[in-house]
Write a protein that holds these residues in place. Structure first.
Motif, PDB file in Angstrom:
ATOM      1  N   GLY A  84       5.980   3.713   1.125  1.00 48.48           N
ATOM      2  CA  GLY A  84       5.034   2.302   1.262  1.00 48.48           C
ATOM      3  C   GLY A  84       5.229   1.734   2.114  1.00 48.48           C
ATOM      4  O   GLY A  84       6.084   1.457   3.230  1.00 48.48           O
ATOM      5  N   TYR A  85       3.903   1.018   3.006  1.00 49.71           N
ATOM      6  CA  TYR A  85       3.499  -0.339   3.666  1.00 49.71           C
ATOM      7  C   TYR A  85       3.029  -1.851   3.227  1.00 49.71           C
ATOM      8  O   TYR A  85       2.611  -1.983   2.096  1.00 49.71           O
ATOM      9  CB  TYR A  85       3.406   0.029   4.830  1.00 49.71           C
ATOM     10  N   LEU A  86       3.651  -2.214   4.053  1.00 52.19           N
ATOM     11  CA  LEU A  86       3.540  -4.492   3.578  1.00 52.19           C
ATOM     12  C   LEU A  86       2.736  -5.077   4.648  1.00 52.19           C
ATOM     13  O   LEU A  86       4.357  -4.971   5.761  1.00 52.19           O
ATOM     14  CB  LEU A  86       4.284  -4.448   3.211  1.00 52.19           C
ATOM     15  N   PRO A  87       2.151  -5.262   5.165  1.00 50.91           N
ATOM     16  CA  PRO A  87       1.806  -6.415   6.409  1.00 50.91           C
ATOM     17  C   PRO A  87       1.566  -7.403   6.388  1.00 50.91           C
ATOM     18  O   PRO A  87       2.722  -7.858   5.192  1.00 50.91           O
ATOM     19  CB  PRO A  87       0.165  -6.842   6.128  1.00 50.91           C
ATOM     20  N   TYR A 120       0.881  -0.746   0.174  1.00 53.80           N
ATOM     21  CA  TYR A 120      -0.080   0.476  -0.464  1.00 53.80           C
ATOM     22  C   TYR A 120       1.200   1.166   0.254  1.00 53.80           C
ATOM     23  O   TYR A 120       2.318   1.030   1.401  1.00 53.80           O
ATOM     24  CB  TYR A 120      -0.911   0.027   1.369  1.00 53.80           C
ATOM     25  N   PHE A 121       0.307   1.856  -1.209  1.00 48.67           N
ATOM     26  CA  PHE A 121       1.437   3.506  -1.072  1.00 48.67           C
ATOM     27  C   PHE A 121       0.770   4.343  -0.582  1.00 48.67           C
ATOM     28  O   PHE A 121      -0.529   4.539  -0.762  1.00 48.67           O
ATOM     29  CB  PHE A 121       1.848   3.656  -2.273  1.00 48.67           C
ATOM     30  N   VAL A 122       0.966   5.126   0.222  1.00 53.42           N
ATOM     31  CA  VAL A 122       0.961   7.312   0.472  1.00 53.42           C
ATOM     32  C   VAL A 122       2.001   7.639  -0.486  1.00 53.42           C
ATOM     33  O   VAL A 122       3.379   7.727   0.326  1.00 53.42           O
ATOM     34  CB  VAL A 122       0.260   7.550   1.440  1.00 53.42           C
ATOM     35  N   TYR A 168       3.260  -6.913  12.498  1.00 57.84           N
ATOM     36  CA  TYR A 168       4.764  -6.358  11.702  1.00 57.84           C
ATOM     37  C   TYR A 168       4.190  -5.482  10.421  1.00 57.84           C
ATOM     38  O   TYR A 168       3.039  -6.334   9.870  1.00 57.84           O
ATOM     39  CB  TYR A 168       6.199  -7.338  11.858  1.00 57.84           C
ATOM     40  N   PHE A 169       4.679  -4.815  10.067  1.00 58.52           N
ATOM     41  CA  PHE A 169       4.746  -4.163   8.429  1.00 58.52           C
ATOM     42  C   PHE A 169       6.432  -3.410   7.863  1.00 58.52           C
ATOM     43  O   PHE A 169       7.039  -2.914   9.058  1.00 58.52           O
ATOM     44  CB  PHE A 169       4.347  -2.195   8.473  1.00 58.52           C
TER      45      PHE A 169
END
Ligand SMILES: [Zn+2]
Length: 110
Positions: free
Chosen positions: A95-98, A89-91, A103-104
């Motif tokens: 980005g972040y990844l579950p 997912y990006f803002v 944890y991310f």
């Protein structure tokens, strides 16, 4: 229709008068502006949180940490799915990844 007045004229007429239509449109524009401002603020806040947690452009964090900072998981700007099916997912470019166990992974798009 909008104000409860009986409407004369065409069947698809929605407003009894110009001022009725103007009132409706002003309220609609106001609501739309508020909604867009709220979403923009949430995205900006999310971006600042990711940026502050990820100064080296790659790190790990926890859901708890993100939540405590006020991160809102409902708001992101894009999704990237790798060939292996991993969803980032990006803002904007943050980005972040579950991961497992809440944890991310945090990454920055080059
Ligand atoms: Zn009216």
């Amino acid at each position: 229709m909008e104000c409860g007045e009986k409407i004369r004229g065409r069947a698809d007429k929605k407003f009894c008068s110009d001022s009725c239509r103007n009132n409706y449109n002003n309220q609609f524009n106001k609501d739309t502006k508020n909604m867009m401002r709220n979403i923009h603020n949430a995205l900006r806040k999310n971006y600042r949180i990711l940026e502050s947690l990820n100064p080296e452009e790659k790190t790990k964090t926890t859901r708890d940490k993100l939540s405590k900072l006020g991160f809102n998981f409902d708001y992101f700007t894009s999704i990237y799915t790798t060939k292996a099916g991993t969803v980032y997912y990006f803002v904007y470019d943050q980005g972040y990844l579950p991961l497992e166990n809440d944890y991310f992974a945090l990454v920055k798009r080059k």
